[in-house]
Design a protein around this motif. Structure first.
Motif, PDB file in Angstrom:
ATOM      1  N   LEU A   1       0.827  -1.206   0.000  1.00  0.00           N
ATOM      2  CA  LEU A   1       0.000   0.000   0.000  1.00  0.00           C
ATOM      3  C   LEU A   1       0.861   1.255   0.000  1.00  0.00           C
ATOM      4  CD1 LEU A   1      -2.728   1.431   0.225  1.00  0.00           C
ATOM      5  CD2 LEU A   1      -2.587   1.147   2.713  1.00  0.00           C
ATOM      6  N   VAL A   2       1.855   1.291   0.884  1.00  0.00           N
ATOM      7  CA  VAL A   2       2.739   2.455   0.946  1.00  0.00           C
ATOM      8  C   VAL A   2       3.500   2.625  -0.364  1.00  0.00           C
ATOM      9  CG1 VAL A   2       4.766   3.433   2.108  1.00  0.00           C
ATOM     10  CG2 VAL A   2       2.969   2.342   3.452  1.00  0.00           C
ATOM     11  N   SER A   3       3.937   1.509  -0.935  1.00  0.00           N
ATOM     12  CA  SER A   3       4.638   1.573  -2.219  1.00  0.00           C
ATOM     13  C   SER A   3       3.705   2.045  -3.323  1.00  0.00           C
ATOM     14  CB  SER A   3       5.216   0.198  -2.562  1.00  0.00           C
ATOM     15  OG  SER A   3       5.854   0.216  -3.817  1.00  0.00           O
ATOM     16  N   GLY A   4       2.450   1.548  -3.327  1.00  0.00           N
ATOM     17  CA  GLY A   4       1.500   1.958  -4.351  1.00  0.00           C
ATOM     18  C   GLY A   4       1.158   3.433  -4.274  1.00  0.00           C
ATOM     19  N   LEU A   5       1.211   4.007  -3.088  1.00  0.00           N
ATOM     20  CA  LEU A   5       0.951   5.437  -2.923  1.00  0.00           C
ATOM     21  C   LEU A   5       2.174   6.296  -3.224  1.00  0.00           C
ATOM     22  CD1 LEU A   5      -1.165   5.351   0.374  1.00  0.00           C
ATOM     23  CD2 LEU A   5      -1.995   5.699  -1.960  1.00  0.00           C
ATOM     24  N   GLY A   6       3.296   5.652  -3.566  1.00  0.00           N
ATOM     25  CA  GLY A   6       4.512   6.398  -3.888  1.00  0.00           C
ATOM     26  C   GLY A   6       5.181   7.033  -2.696  1.00  0.00           C
ATOM     27  N   LEU A   7       5.040   6.440  -1.522  1.00  0.00           N
ATOM     28  CA  LEU A   7       5.592   7.025  -0.300  1.00  0.00           C
ATOM     29  C   LEU A   7       6.912   6.402   0.129  1.00  0.00           C
ATOM     30  CD1 LEU A   7       2.325   7.296   1.838  1.00  0.00           C
ATOM     31  CD2 LEU A   7       3.389   9.042   0.395  1.00  0.00           C
TER      32      LEU A   7
ATOM     33  N   LEU B   1       6.940   7.756   7.271  1.00  0.00           N
ATOM     34  CA  LEU B   1       7.169   7.665   8.710  1.00  0.00           C
ATOM     35  C   LEU B   1       5.989   8.210   9.507  1.00  0.00           C
ATOM     36  CD1 LEU B   1      10.877   8.928   8.833  1.00  0.00           C
ATOM     37  CD2 LEU B   1      10.039   6.593   8.554  1.00  0.00           C
ATOM     38  N   ILE B   2       5.043   8.870   8.825  1.00  0.00           N
ATOM     39  CA  ILE B   2       3.937   9.530   9.514  1.00  0.00           C
ATOM     40  C   ILE B   2       2.599   8.864   9.220  1.00  0.00           C
ATOM     41  CG2 ILE B   2       2.664  11.696   9.730  1.00  0.00           C
ATOM     42  CD1 ILE B   2       5.253  13.177   9.121  1.00  0.00           C
ATOM     43  N   LEU B   3       2.256   8.740   7.949  1.00  0.00           N
ATOM     44  CA  LEU B   3       0.910   8.305   7.582  1.00  0.00           C
ATOM     45  C   LEU B   3       0.564   6.887   8.033  1.00  0.00           C
ATOM     46  CD1 LEU B   3       0.506   9.913   4.036  1.00  0.00           C
ATOM     47  CD2 LEU B   3      -0.254  10.763   6.254  1.00  0.00           C
TER      48      LEU B   3
ATOM     49  N   ALA C   1      10.752   3.212   9.503  1.00  0.00           N
ATOM     50  CA  ALA C   1      11.954   3.663   8.799  1.00  0.00           C
ATOM     51  C   ALA C   1      12.734   2.489   8.237  1.00  0.00           C
ATOM     52  CB  ALA C   1      12.833   4.487   9.737  1.00  0.00           C
ATOM     53  N   VAL C   2      12.796   1.393   8.980  1.00  0.00           N
ATOM     54  CA  VAL C   2      13.491   0.197   8.492  1.00  0.00           C
ATOM     55  C   VAL C   2      12.801  -0.351   7.251  1.00  0.00           C
ATOM     56  CG1 VAL C   2      14.111  -2.179   9.072  1.00  0.00           C
ATOM     57  CG2 VAL C   2      14.391  -0.375  10.770  1.00  0.00           C
ATOM     58  N   LEU C   3      11.471  -0.292   7.212  1.00  0.00           N
ATOM     59  CA  LEU C   3      10.718  -0.846   6.088  1.00  0.00           C
ATOM     60  C   LEU C   3      10.729   0.066   4.870  1.00  0.00           C
ATOM     61  CD1 LEU C   3       7.514  -2.357   7.765  1.00  0.00           C
ATOM     62  CD2 LEU C   3       9.456  -3.594   6.805  1.00  0.00           C
ATOM     63  N   TYR C   4      10.527   1.366   5.082  1.00  0.00           N
ATOM     64  CA  TYR C   4      10.198   2.257   3.966  1.00  0.00           C
ATOM     65  C   TYR C   4      11.310   3.221   3.573  1.00  0.00           C
ATOM     66  CZ  TYR C   4       5.613   0.707   5.657  1.00  0.00           C
ATOM     67  OH  TYR C   4       4.546  -0.034   6.088  1.00  0.00           O
ATOM     68  N   ILE C   5      12.363   3.348   4.371  1.00  0.00           N
ATOM     69  CA  ILE C   5      13.424   4.323   4.075  1.00  0.00           C
ATOM     70  C   ILE C   5      14.658   3.585   3.577  1.00  0.00           C
ATOM     71  CG2 ILE C   5      14.919   6.106   5.018  1.00  0.00           C
ATOM     72  CD1 ILE C   5      12.010   6.941   4.770  1.00  0.00           C
ATOM     73  N   ASN C   6      15.122   3.965   2.382  1.00  0.00           N
ATOM     74  CA  ASN C   6      16.318   3.361   1.793  1.00  0.00           C
ATOM     75  C   ASN C   6      17.539   4.277   1.877  1.00  0.00           C
ATOM     76  OD1 ASN C   6      14.747   1.104   0.969  1.00  0.00           O
ATOM     77  ND2 ASN C   6      14.084   2.232  -0.861  1.00  0.00           N
ATOM     78  N   ASP C   7      17.308   5.567   2.063  1.00  0.00           N
ATOM     79  CA  ASP C   7      18.396   6.542   2.154  1.00  0.00           C
ATOM     80  C   ASP C   7      18.772   6.717   3.623  1.00  0.00           C
ATOM     81  OD1 ASP C   7      20.198   8.569   1.912  1.00  0.00           O
ATOM     82  OD2 ASP C   7      18.821  10.016   1.013  1.00  0.00           O
ATOM     83  N   SER C   8      20.000   6.374   3.961  1.00  0.00           N
ATOM     84  CA  SER C   8      20.438   6.465   5.360  1.00  0.00           C
ATOM     85  C   SER C   8      20.408   7.894   5.885  1.00  0.00           C
ATOM     86  CB  SER C   8      21.842   5.880   5.513  1.00  0.00           C
ATOM     87  OG  SER C   8      22.767   6.588   4.702  1.00  0.00           O
TER      88      SER C   8
END
Length: 304
Positions: free
Chosen positions: A145-151, A158-160, A228-235
Motif C-alpha cells: 500500500l505504501v509503495s502503491g501510494l509512492g511514499l 514515517l507519519i501516515l 523507517a526500516v521498512l520504507y526508508i532506503n536513504d540512510s
C-alpha cells in the motif's frame, strides 16, 4: 429534675482503604517506593555516568560505570561532530512534530464526529475502527500500500502509516460524550456552528485529555523505528531511533571513531551517549504534561 442522657458519638465507618495506615504499612510503602525509584533511576544513572566516563574508567569498571571516575564529554563531541546523529535528531523532531499535529487534528475531528448523536454513518464508521484494533492486514500488504501510494523513501512514510490510533480516538470520544449536552445545545441555540463549538467550547474543556493523547502520539513517533526500516532506503533520512539501533545493537562504527576492525562495536560511552540524546526530548516534555496525565486518562476511560 430529669437528667438528659447523651449518646456517645460514634466514629463514622470508613472503607478499609481510607483508614490511616499503621506503622508497618507505612514502612512497607516506603520500602516499595524506594525500590521502584531505585529501579527507575539506577539504570538512568548508570547510562548517564557511562556516557560521561573516559575509556580508562570504563575499562576499569569492566563495562558500565557505577562509581564516578574521570569524566569527559568526548563521546558527545564525537557523536555530534559527525553530523549523522545531528541530522537524525532533526529528522526525528520534524517527524514527531508534524506527525503529532496531524494525528491530533484527525483524531479530534473523528472523535468529535463519533461523539455526536445522529452523525453521518456513525455506527458503521465506529464498527470499522474497532475492527482494526483487533485485525490488521500485515506487513506485506502495508508495504504494498505504501509503495502503491509512492511514499517509499519519503518522510510521509514515517507519519501516515501510524497516523491514527483507534485507542486514542476512543478515549477522546468517551470524554467528548461526557460533556454536558446542555452546554452544546446552548451554543447551538446561540447560532454556533459545529466547528465553532468544537474549537471554542469542547477543546478548551478538554485540555487534560488532549494533552495526554498528544503525549501518547509524540512518544510513539519519537520512539518509532520499524517504519523507517521498512520504507526508508536513504540512510540520510533515518530518524534517531534507527541510528540508535545501529550504534547500540548492530555495532556500527560512529563517524570519526577509530576502527578496531570490521564489525567492531561502538564503545560503551558512545552507545550510552546516543541513548541519552534519545531520552532528553521526552524527559523535557513529560513534566509539562504530567499534571494532566492521570486526570486525562481516568476521565476519558470512566466517561467512555
Amino acid at each position: 429534675m430529669s437528667a438528659t442522657i447523651t449518646k456517645p458519638r460514634l466514629r463514622p465507618e470508613r472503607p478499609a482503604w481510607e483508614e490511616e495506615p499503621g506503622r508497618v504499612a507505612k514502612a512497607v510503602k516506603v520500602v516499595v517506593l524506594a525500590a521502584v525509584i531505585l529501579a527507575v533511576l539506577g539504570p538512568l544513572y548508570t547510562i548517564v555516568l557511562t556516557s560521561l566516563s573516559s575509556q580508562a574508567t570504563i575499562t576499569r569498571a569492566g563495562g558500565l560505570v557505577l562509581i564516578p571516575g574521570e569524566l569527559t564529554f568526548s563521546a558527545y563531541q564525537q557523536i555530534l561532530s559527525g553530523g549523522v546523529v545531528t541530522r537524525a535528531v532533526l529528522v526525528s523532531v520534524g517527524v514527531t512534530a508534524t506527525g503529532t499535529l496531524l494525528s491530533m487534528v484527525v483524531s479530534v475531528l473523528c472523535a468529535y464526529g463519533l461523539s455526536r448523536p445522529g452523525s453521518f454513518a456513525h455506527t458503521p464508521i465506529l464498527f470499522t475502527l474497532l475492527v482494526t484494533m483487533f485485525f490488521s492486514a500485515g506487513i506485506i500488504p502495508a508495504y504494498l500500500l505504501v509503495s502503491g501510494l509512492g511514499l517509499i523513501n519519503t518522510y510521509w512514510s514515517l507519519i501516515l502509516p501510524s497516523c491514527i490510533s483507534v485507542f486514542n480516538i476512543i478515549i477522546l470520544r468517551g470524554f467528548f460524550m461526557g460533556i454536558d449536552r446542555g452546554i452544546l445545545e446552548s451554543a447551538r441555540i446561540d447560532g454556533a456552528s459545529e466547528w465553532r463549538t468544537l474549537t471554542q467550547i469542547v477543546l478548551p474543556m478538554s485540555k487534560a485529555v488532549t494533552a495526554v493523547i498528544a503525549l501518547f502520539y509524540g512518544v510513539g513517533y519519537w520512539n518509532a523505528f520499524f517504519n523507517a526500516v521498512l520504507y526508508i532506503n536513504d540512510s540520510a533520512m533515518n530518524p534517531l531511533q534507527v541510528v540508535l539501533r545501529s550504534y547500540v545493537l548492530q555495532g556500527v562504527t560512529v563517524p570519526g571513531q577509530i576502527n578496531v576492525g570490521d564489525g567492531a562495536a561502538a564503545s560503551p560511552a558512545l552507545q550510552m551517549a546516543v541513548i541519552v540524546l534519545a531520552m532528553i526530548p521526552i524527559l523535557m516534555v513529560y513534566p509539562f504534561v504530567q499534571k494532566h496525565f492521570t486526570k486525562g486518562v481516568m476521565i476519558g476511560a470512566v466517561k467512555g
